[in-house]
Design a protein around this motif. Structure first.
Motif, short mmCIF file in Angstrom:
data_model
loop_
_atom_site.label_atom_id
_atom_site.label_comp_id
_atom_site.label_asym_id
_atom_site.label_seq_id
_atom_site.Cartn_x
_atom_site.Cartn_y
_atom_site.Cartn_z
N GLY A 274 0.94 -1.12 0.24
CA GLY A 274 -0.47 0.15 0.17
C GLY A 274 0.59 1.05 0.40
N PRO A 275 0.58 1.96 1.33
CA PRO A 275 0.99 3.69 0.88
C PRO A 275 2.80 3.50 1.10
N CYS A 276 3.27 2.71 1.99
CA CYS A 276 4.28 2.11 1.59
C CYS A 276 5.50 1.89 0.29
N ILE A 277 5.10 1.87 -0.30
CA ILE A 277 5.75 1.79 -1.98
C ILE A 277 4.65 2.96 -2.82
N GLY A 278 4.39 4.43 -2.32
CA GLY A 278 3.43 4.97 -2.82
C GLY A 278 2.38 4.25 -3.56
N LEU A 279 1.33 3.42 -3.10
CA LEU A 279 0.24 2.71 -3.91
C LEU A 279 -1.23 2.56 -3.14
N GLY A 280 -2.10 3.32 -3.94
CA GLY A 280 -3.66 3.18 -3.95
C GLY A 280 -3.60 4.79 -2.57
N THR A 281 -5.09 4.28 -1.52
CA THR A 281 -4.98 5.01 -1.52
C THR A 281 -4.44 5.49 0.34
N GLY A 282 -4.31 7.32 0.03
CA GLY A 282 -3.72 7.36 1.14
C GLY A 282 -2.67 8.30 1.26
N LEU A 283 -2.61 8.63 -0.09
CA LEU A 283 -0.49 9.06 -0.07
C LEU A 283 -0.10 10.53 0.62
N LEU A 284 0.96 10.82 0.47
CA LEU A 284 1.39 11.86 1.24
C LEU A 284 1.20 12.80 0.26
N GLU A 285 0.63 13.79 0.20
CA GLU A 285 0.26 15.24 -0.59
C GLU A 285 1.38 16.34 -0.34
N LYS A 286 1.61 16.86 -1.42
CA LYS A 286 2.09 17.85 -1.50
C LYS A 286 1.65 19.25 -0.30
N GLY A 287 2.80 19.05 0.59
CA GLY A 287 3.12 20.03 2.09
C GLY A 287 2.54 19.06 3.24
N GLU A 288 2.19 17.94 3.03
CA GLU A 288 1.45 17.63 3.89
C GLU A 288 2.87 16.65 5.03
N VAL A 289 3.16 16.45 6.63
CA VAL A 289 4.19 15.51 6.63
C VAL A 289 3.33 14.26 7.32
N GLY A 290 3.91 13.58 7.54
CA GLY A 290 3.49 12.22 7.49
C GLY A 290 4.19 11.34 8.51
N ILE A 291 4.18 10.61 9.34
CA ILE A 291 4.90 9.72 9.92
C ILE A 291 4.30 8.25 10.24
N SER A 292 5.44 7.52 9.89
CA SER A 292 4.43 5.93 9.90
C SER A 292 5.87 4.81 10.25
N ALA A 293 4.89 3.77 10.13
CA ALA A 293 5.90 2.71 11.00
C ALA A 293 6.34 1.87 9.99
N THR A 294 6.29 2.08 9.26
CA THR A 294 6.87 1.57 7.58
C THR A 294 8.51 1.90 7.84
N ASN A 295 9.61 0.98 6.35
CA ASN A 295 10.71 0.87 6.79
C ASN A 295 11.35 1.88 5.48
N ARG A 296 10.79 2.69 5.28
CA ARG A 296 11.29 3.74 4.27
C ARG A 296 10.90 5.18 4.50
N ASN A 297 11.44 6.07 3.85
CA ASN A 297 11.05 7.11 3.72
C ASN A 297 11.80 8.44 3.22
N PHE A 298 11.38 7.94 2.20
CA PHE A 298 13.02 8.67 1.22
C PHE A 298 11.86 9.14 0.86
N LYS A 299 12.25 10.94 -0.17
CA LYS A 299 11.62 11.88 -0.65
C LYS A 299 10.47 11.05 -1.81
N GLY A 300 9.30 10.94 -1.70
CA GLY A 300 8.53 10.41 -3.08
C GLY A 300 7.94 8.63 -2.49
N ARG A 301 8.45 8.21 -1.64
CA ARG A 301 8.25 7.34 -1.24
C ARG A 301 6.94 6.80 -0.68
#
Length: 369
Positions: A274-301
């Motif tokens: 899902g969102p961990c690889i940038g697919l589906g619902t709930g992706l981060l949009e321009k200007g937003e800040v997110g916190i995630s229990a996933t394993n990668r956070n490079f820009k655009g991920r």
């Protein structure tokens, strides 16, 4: 792979998933390969792998209450952020290992990929055998037997272990009792901050995530549910939750964990990356800040390259979703673990020389991601 019993102690497991290091939590040698290599394995039944250098990571002490395996690997990524472990096999050892539950080991091995190693291996002990026995019992209920009771006994009495006098290229020591909840980021695991430090800055968030293979197992979901119990996700914040597998979601529903998350305001997603690889619902949009229990956070991920993403444990993610800014579920004394890294001589050994086939460049430079 793990919950279906395909990973066993002492086995060599490759998969076309960059977080295949995760199999090391069960005492297997798990390492990622690209999809073309995977096709070659299927076609030929053979696999070539250049043996990497090995780094010993010695755990001392034990984690304090409220500190997780995710905090351990975030700390390692932040403390040793100059490629010390790049392309190495990391062997976790020391008296502190015995205190780590399987969930912590799975998180550490999984996210070791982001640190740089291509193997994150744990020794086989009572914790491993108990986990494998539960896996076997669950599979037997489905009429599936991947390994036998005799296999369990063999792994228990004669576990895979380093050779006597095994040589290491380096050693890292970490006192688990000094680890506190930390976050990675934004936008890199090489930067970390303690939760105690960052919550003073009141970094507002728009989205929070409990998804993916690293921290959406039943223990993770349950930990988050306890934090959320009797509370609601803050206005203006969206909390997305997706179990690591269908089996995990089923167990979470049976325990009442899934319902507790939804009552608190979490938005359910199907078991997947899902969102961990940038697919589906709930992706981060321009200007937003997110916190995630996933394993990668490079820009655009996880969406827009003009968004920011922090990584943290499920408990910190849940607490942040309630508060509307990055914070933890409780107060911790702010302390930073000491850095201890020692390199060893190679005793005259040199790296294996590899022949470059005609038409292939000896060196490739440029941005990867």
């Amino acid at each position: 792979m793990i919950e279906r019993g395909y990973v066993a102690p002492g086995s060599f497991v490759v998969a076309s998933d960059s977080h295949s290091n995760m199999y090391g939590a069960l005492g297997a040698l798990g390492t990622p390969i690209v999809r073309t290599d995977a096709a070659a394995v299927w076609a030929t039944g053979e696999f070539w792998w250049q043996v990497p250098r090995t780094i010993q990571v010695v755990f001392e002490g034990k984690l304090s209450e409220g500190v997780s395996g995710k905090d351990v690997i975030i700390t390692l990524c932040g403390l040793y952020n100059h490629d010390e472990a790049l392309n190495a096999a990391v062997e976790f050892s020391g008296p502190g290992v015995a205190s780590l539950p399987m969930d912590a080991r799975l998180s550490i091995s999984n996210m070791s990929t982001e640190w740089g190693p291509i193997v994150g291996w744990f020794p086989v002990d009572e914790v491993t055998i108990r986990y494998l026995r539960r896996t076997r019992d669950r599979l037997l209920e489905q009429g599936i037997e991947r390994f036998t009771e005799a296999d369990l006994e063999g792994w228990s009495t004669n576990p895979p272990q380093p050779d006597p006098g095994a040589e290491y290229s380096a050693r890292i020591e970490l006192d688990l009792s000094q680890v506190t909840p930390h976050v990675s980021g934004p936008d890199t695991v090489q930067t970390m901050q303690s939760v105690t430090e960052i919550e003073k800055k009141r970094v507002a968030i728009h989205k929070a995530y409990l998804v993916s293979c690293v921290n959406s197992r039943i223990d993770d979901l349950e930990a988050a549910a306890w934090v959320l119990c009797g509370k609601k996700v803050a206005p203006g914040v969206k909390l997305y939750v997706g179990a690591a597998s269908a089996w995990t979601q089923q167990e979470a529903e049976e325990r009442g964990v899934w319902q507790a998350l939804l009552v608190a305001g979490a938005i359910p997603l199907p078991p997947s990356c899902g969102p961990c690889i940038g697919l589906g619902t709930g992706l981060l949009e321009k200007g937003e800040v997110g916190i995630s229990a996933t394993n990668r956070n490079f820009k655009g991920r996880m969406g827009s390259r003009e968004a920011q993403c922090y990584l943290a444990s499920p408990e910190v993610v849940a607490a942040s979703a309630i508060a509307g800014y990055i914070t933890g579920p409780r107060q911790f004394q702010d302390r930073e673990p000491a850095r201890h890294y020692e390199e060893f001589a190679t005793n005259g050994r040199t790296a294996e020389r590899v022949e470059i086939l005609p038409g292939f460049p000896e060196r490739v430079e440029g941005r990867i991601v």
